[in-house]
Design an enzyme around this catalytic site. Structure first.
Site, PDB file in Angstrom:
ATOM      1  N   ARG A   1      -6.911  12.836   1.001  1.00 29.00           N
ATOM      2  CA  ARG A   1      -5.827  13.300   1.865  1.00 29.00           C
ATOM      3  C   ARG A   1      -4.465  12.742   1.455  1.00 29.00           C
ATOM      4  NH1 ARG A   1      -7.439  10.178   7.396  1.00 29.00           N
ATOM      5  NH2 ARG A   1      -9.398  11.202   6.933  1.00 29.00           N
ATOM      6  N   HIS A   2      -4.453  11.603   0.769  1.00 34.94           N
ATOM      7  CA  HIS A   2      -3.148  11.123   0.276  1.00 34.94           C
ATOM      8  C   HIS A   2      -3.233  10.859  -1.234  1.00 34.94           C
ATOM      9  CE1 HIS A   2      -5.090   7.415   1.554  1.00 34.94           C
ATOM     10  NE2 HIS A   2      -4.801   7.597   2.828  1.00 34.94           N
TER      11      HIS A   2
ATOM     12  N   THR B   1      -7.067   6.561  10.259  1.00 29.79           N
ATOM     13  CA  THR B   1      -6.944   5.443   9.320  1.00 29.79           C
ATOM     14  C   THR B   1      -8.240   4.639   9.409  1.00 29.79           C
ATOM     15  OG1 THR B   1      -5.604   3.514   8.682  1.00 29.79           O
ATOM     16  CG2 THR B   1      -5.749   3.995  11.043  1.00 29.79           C
ATOM     17  N   THR B   2      -8.352   3.577   8.603  1.00 28.42           N
ATOM     18  CA  THR B   2      -9.585   2.786   8.602  1.00 28.42           C
ATOM     19  C   THR B   2      -9.686   2.045   9.926  1.00 28.42           C
ATOM     20  OG1 THR B   2      -9.168   2.506   6.262  1.00 28.42           O
ATOM     21  CG2 THR B   2     -10.925   1.174   7.206  1.00 28.42           C
TER      22      THR B   2
ATOM     23  N   GLY C   1       1.097  -1.358   4.338  1.00 29.34           N
ATOM     24  CA  GLY C   1       1.506  -0.038   3.871  1.00 29.34           C
ATOM     25  C   GLY C   1       2.314   0.763   4.870  1.00 29.34           C
ATOM     26  N   HIS C   2       1.649   1.243   5.900  1.00 30.33           N
ATOM     27  CA  HIS C   2       2.244   2.247   6.774  1.00 30.33           C
ATOM     28  C   HIS C   2       3.604   1.823   7.314  1.00 30.33           C
ATOM     29  CE1 HIS C   2       2.481   4.408  10.758  1.00 30.33           C
ATOM     30  NE2 HIS C   2       2.460   5.374   9.876  1.00 30.33           N
TER      31      HIS C   2
ATOM     32  N   HIS D   1      -5.544   3.660  -1.616  1.00 30.36           N
ATOM     33  CA  HIS D   1      -6.859   4.029  -1.080  1.00 30.36           C
ATOM     34  C   HIS D   1      -7.182   5.454  -1.539  1.00 30.36           C
ATOM     35  CE1 HIS D   1      -9.489   4.317   2.854  1.00 30.36           C
ATOM     36  NE2 HIS D   1     -10.152   4.648   1.770  1.00 30.36           N
TER      37      HIS D   1
ATOM     38  N   GLU E   1     -11.182  -9.248   3.119  1.00 31.72           N
ATOM     39  CA  GLU E   1      -9.906  -8.896   3.747  1.00 31.72           C
ATOM     40  C   GLU E   1     -10.184  -8.731   5.229  1.00 31.72           C
ATOM     41  OE1 GLU E   1      -7.253  -6.249   1.762  1.00 31.72           O
ATOM     42  OE2 GLU E   1      -6.411  -5.521   3.647  1.00 31.72           O
TER      43      GLU E   1
ATOM     44  N   ASP F   1      -0.094   4.484  -0.093  1.00 29.59           N
ATOM     45  CA  ASP F   1      -0.779   5.725   0.291  1.00 29.59           C
ATOM     46  C   ASP F   1       0.140   6.736   0.963  1.00 29.59           C
ATOM     47  OD1 ASP F   1      -3.099   4.486  -0.502  1.00 29.59           O
ATOM     48  OD2 ASP F   1      -3.878   4.184   1.519  1.00 29.59           O
ATOM     49  N   HIS F   2       0.996   6.233   1.859  1.00 29.17           N
ATOM     50  CA  HIS F   2       1.723   7.187   2.701  1.00 29.17           C
ATOM     51  C   HIS F   2       2.933   7.810   2.026  1.00 29.17           C
ATOM     52  CE1 HIS F   2      -1.333   6.713   5.502  1.00 29.17           C
ATOM     53  NE2 HIS F   2      -1.098   5.435   5.686  1.00 29.17           N
TER      54      HIS F   2
ATOM     55  N   GLU G   1      -8.662   0.651  -2.991  1.00 32.93           N
ATOM     56  CA  GLU G   1      -9.489   0.696  -1.775  1.00 32.93           C
ATOM     57  C   GLU G   1     -10.372   1.919  -1.857  1.00 32.93           C
ATOM     58  OE1 GLU G   1      -7.027   0.834   1.657  1.00 32.93           O
ATOM     59  OE2 GLU G   1      -6.276  -1.177   1.363  1.00 32.93           O
TER      60      GLU G   1
ATOM     61  N   HIS H   1      -3.786  -4.531   7.806  1.00 38.83           N
ATOM     62  CA  HIS H   1      -3.894  -3.334   8.641  1.00 38.83           C
ATOM     63  C   HIS H   1      -2.982  -3.442   9.844  1.00 38.83           C
ATOM     64  CE1 HIS H   1      -5.327   0.398  10.294  1.00 38.83           C
ATOM     65  NE2 HIS H   1      -5.932   0.597   9.148  1.00 38.83           N
TER      66      HIS H   1
ATOM     67  N   ASN I   1       0.854  -1.191   0.000  1.00 36.92           N
ATOM     68  CA  ASN I   1       0.000   0.000   0.000  1.00 36.92           C
ATOM     69  C   ASN I   1       0.893   1.245   0.000  1.00 36.92           C
ATOM     70  OD1 ASN I   1      -1.426   2.260   1.071  1.00 36.92           O
ATOM     71  ND2 ASN I   1      -3.081   0.885   1.669  1.00 36.92           N
TER      72      ASN I   1
END
Ligand code: PXP
Length: 249
Positions: A54-55, A105-106, A221-222, A48, A156, A14-15, A75, A199, A12
């Site tokens: 935001r990202h 986050t989710t 991801g993160h 996502h 997931e 995103d970040h 996502e 996650h 992921n």
């Protein structure tokens, strides 16, 4: 003993976009991160597109779709806007996530059981367009059974609570959560669903999840993007893959 199926890794990105957007610049570029992830052995790229952008931006999705040779897992929340974007791009997969503007986050899984009709109608055109539909849910049997009833191909399972308990040193609660995730994965598989998980996963938490035989893909991801600051993205991913492979033996 029979070897388990290969476990796929979706990275992921995103970040990377979060860092870019912090300065309103054009770098670091999430598409470049996706290319590095591919070179490091990722099996897919996850992004996502949040309602508030935001990202990841709409343009990032355009560019990812044009540049990627790996499958893209988009996502998104179950909104009309996101459905139209998915139908315009036809990514390999769409993962429907709950979205709340205030959350960092989710935070939890999607409530499928109480909105079966709405979600069934929502995913129908995506399925008809050939997109693999995944639902990001908790391990509760009623959510898994509802996901199967509405025709999702994939669930997931949300590993956030398991990871949080681990990092808080709450070992008994962590292990109980892992047990529920394991049972949820087995139930989902029995119902014909492909099982993914993700996650909050880190080097410290990935192996017990990777060892669950029904899990076919992890989306991470993160931690990887953070770890890339210290050892570079390619090395960060290579080490995650190594740990996944070791757990799978
Ligand atoms: N899977 C889903 C459905 C997610 O929403 C996220 C976070 O965007 C992830 C996996 C990856 O979580 P993390 O960034 O904590 O590794």
């Amino acid at each position: 003993m029979k070897a388990l199926d290969k476990l796929r890794l979706g990275v992921n990105i995103d970040h990377v976009a979060t860092v870019r957007n912090a300065r309103g610049s054009t770098y670091p570029d999430p598409v470049r991160a996706a290319e590095i992830a591919e070179a490091a052995g990722a099996d897919g790229i996850t992004a996502h597109l949040r309602e508030d952008r935001r990202h990841i931006s709409d343009e990032d999705i355009d560019r990812l779709m044009a540049a990627l040779t790996l499958p893209l897992n988009l996502e998104m929340a179950a909104t009309d806007e996101m459905q139209a974007i998915a139908l315009r791009h036809i990514p390999h997969a769409v993962c429907i996530v709950p979205e709340n503007r205030q959350e960092v986050t989710t935070e939890g899984g999607l409530e499928v059981a109480r909105q079966e009709n709405r979600l069934g109608d929502f995913i129908a055109p995506l399925r008809e367009a050939g997109i693999r539909v995944s639902l990001f849910i908790g391990h509760e049997p009623e959510q898994i059974e509802a996901a199967a009833r509405i025709g999702a191909a994939v669930v997931e399972l949300h590993t956030g609570a398991y990871c949080d308990f681990h990092h808080a040193g709450e070992i008994a609660r962590r292990d109980a959560e892992l047990e529920r995730l394991t049972k949820g994965a087995a139930l989902a598989r029995r119902l014909g669903l492909e099982v993914h998980a993700g996650h909050g996963l880190t080097y410290d938490t990935v192996q017990p999840v990777a060892a669950v035989p029904e899990v076919r893909e992890l989306n991470i991801g993160h931690f990887l993007i953070g770890e890339a600051i210290f050892r570079g993205l390619e090395n960060a991913i290579t080490e995650m893959r190594r740990l996944m492979g070791e757990a799978r033996k």
